[in-house]
Design a protein around this motif. Structure first.
Motif, short mmCIF file in Angstrom:
data_model
loop_
_atom_site.label_atom_id
_atom_site.label_comp_id
_atom_site.label_asym_id
_atom_site.label_seq_id
_atom_site.Cartn_x
_atom_site.Cartn_y
_atom_site.Cartn_z
N VAL A 46 0.85 -1.21 0.00
CA VAL A 46 0.00 0.00 0.00
C VAL A 46 0.88 1.25 0.00
O VAL A 46 0.66 2.19 -0.77
CB VAL A 46 -0.96 0.00 1.21
CG1 VAL A 46 -1.63 1.36 1.40
CG2 VAL A 46 -2.01 -1.10 1.07
N MET A 47 1.90 1.25 0.86
CA MET A 47 2.82 2.39 0.93
C MET A 47 3.53 2.62 -0.40
O MET A 47 3.55 3.74 -0.92
CB MET A 47 3.85 2.15 2.04
CG MET A 47 4.89 3.25 2.16
SD MET A 47 6.40 2.69 2.98
CE MET A 47 7.07 1.54 1.77
N VAL B 171 -4.39 -2.28 10.26
CA VAL B 171 -4.68 -1.01 9.59
C VAL B 171 -3.48 -0.08 9.57
O VAL B 171 -3.47 0.90 8.83
CB VAL B 171 -5.90 -0.30 10.22
CG1 VAL B 171 -7.15 -1.15 10.02
CG2 VAL B 171 -5.68 0.02 11.69
N SER B 172 -2.45 -0.38 10.36
CA SER B 172 -1.26 0.46 10.38
C SER B 172 -0.08 -0.38 10.84
O SER B 172 -0.24 -1.31 11.64
CB SER B 172 -1.47 1.66 11.31
OG SER B 172 -0.40 2.59 11.20
N CYS B 173 1.10 -0.04 10.32
CA CYS B 173 2.30 -0.77 10.72
C CYS B 173 3.54 0.06 10.46
O CYS B 173 3.51 1.06 9.74
CB CYS B 173 2.42 -2.09 9.96
SG CYS B 173 2.90 -1.91 8.24
N GLY B 174 4.61 -0.36 11.05
CA GLY B 174 5.93 0.20 10.80
C GLY B 174 6.96 -0.79 11.30
O GLY B 174 6.72 -1.51 12.27
N THR B 175 8.10 -0.84 10.65
CA THR B 175 9.18 -1.72 11.08
C THR B 175 10.40 -0.91 11.44
O THR B 175 10.61 0.20 10.96
CB THR B 175 9.56 -2.73 9.97
OG1 THR B 175 10.04 -2.03 8.84
CG2 THR B 175 8.37 -3.61 9.60
N GLY B 176 11.20 -1.48 12.30
CA GLY B 176 12.47 -0.90 12.68
C GLY B 176 13.56 -1.92 12.46
O GLY B 176 13.43 -3.08 12.84
N VAL B 177 14.62 -1.48 11.82
CA VAL B 177 15.76 -2.33 11.50
C VAL B 177 16.97 -1.78 12.23
O VAL B 177 17.16 -0.56 12.29
CB VAL B 177 16.03 -2.35 9.98
CG1 VAL B 177 17.22 -3.23 9.64
CG2 VAL B 177 14.79 -2.77 9.21
N ASP C 32 -3.65 2.05 6.23
CA ASP C 32 -4.69 1.94 5.21
C ASP C 32 -5.41 3.27 5.09
O ASP C 32 -5.73 3.91 6.10
CB ASP C 32 -5.71 0.85 5.58
CG ASP C 32 -5.35 -0.50 5.00
OD1 ASP C 32 -4.75 -0.56 3.92
OD2 ASP C 32 -5.72 -1.52 5.63
N PRO C 33 -5.69 3.72 3.84
CA PRO C 33 -6.30 5.04 3.64
C PRO C 33 -7.54 5.34 4.49
O PRO C 33 -7.62 6.44 5.05
CB PRO C 33 -6.59 5.07 2.14
CG PRO C 33 -5.51 4.22 1.55
CD PRO C 33 -5.32 3.10 2.56
#
Length: 170
Positions: free
Chosen positions: A31-32, A79-85, A109-110
């Motif tokens: 989606v991003m 509905v929302s996410c983020g990752t950290g590396v 998600d929009p």
């Protein structure tokens, strides 16, 4: 280079992801990329999704963490996410332990945007980086995401040089 200043550590609404969340995290990453109008990779988004899911599965809770927000109406859907590396570079004069954090795949998600969900995910990621002792966190911001990141202390860099990138796939 982007440096974060200390800020609020609230993570309300976001939870740490598990392996069961990987397909949804990858879906939100697509989606991003589509929102950014990124050209599909060779083999299309389905092929990329399978490969990305495998890499995430191998690295989750090792050098990658993810925080997510569940869809309140649909179990198993995010509905929302983020990752950290976390990766290790050579130390510099200001960050001797050489570990650097990178925020990646921030996506909502929009229909769920403008509700503070990305902020909840970002705050959970930043709290995790802080708990791990990571002092330098970087990211690449979209135009839409830039105000959020700037409000949490991300800036254009250190002033000690210009961040540049070379791509060979264009």
């Amino acid at each position: 280079m982007i440096v974060r200043r200390p800020g609020s550590m609230s993570s309300a609404g976001a939870r740490k992801a598990t392996a069961a969340d990987i397909p949804e995290i990858v879906r939100l990453a697509v989606v991003m990329y589509e929102e950014l109008e990124a050209p599909p990779p060779a083999g299309g988004w389905d092929g990329w999704s399978a490969a990305a899911g495998s890499v995430l599965a191998a690295r989750l809770d090792r050098d990658v963490v993810a925080f997510v927000v569940d869809d309140p109406d649909t179990p198993g859907r995010l509905v929302s996410c983020g990752t950290g590396v976390v990766w290790t570079r050579l130390p510099n004069a200001w960050y001797a332990d050489a570990r650097t954090g990178f925020v990646q795949w921030m996506s909502t998600d929009p229909p769920f945007r403008r509700r503070g969900l990305s902020r909840a995910v970002l705050m959970a990621l930043l709290a995790w980086f802080d708990a791990e002792g990571i002092q330098l966190v970087e990211l690449h911001a979209s135009t839409m995401g830039e105000p959020l990141y700037r409000s949490e202390g991300f800036d254009d860099g250190s002033g000690w040089g210009v961040a540049l990138r070379r791509r060979t796939n264009r």
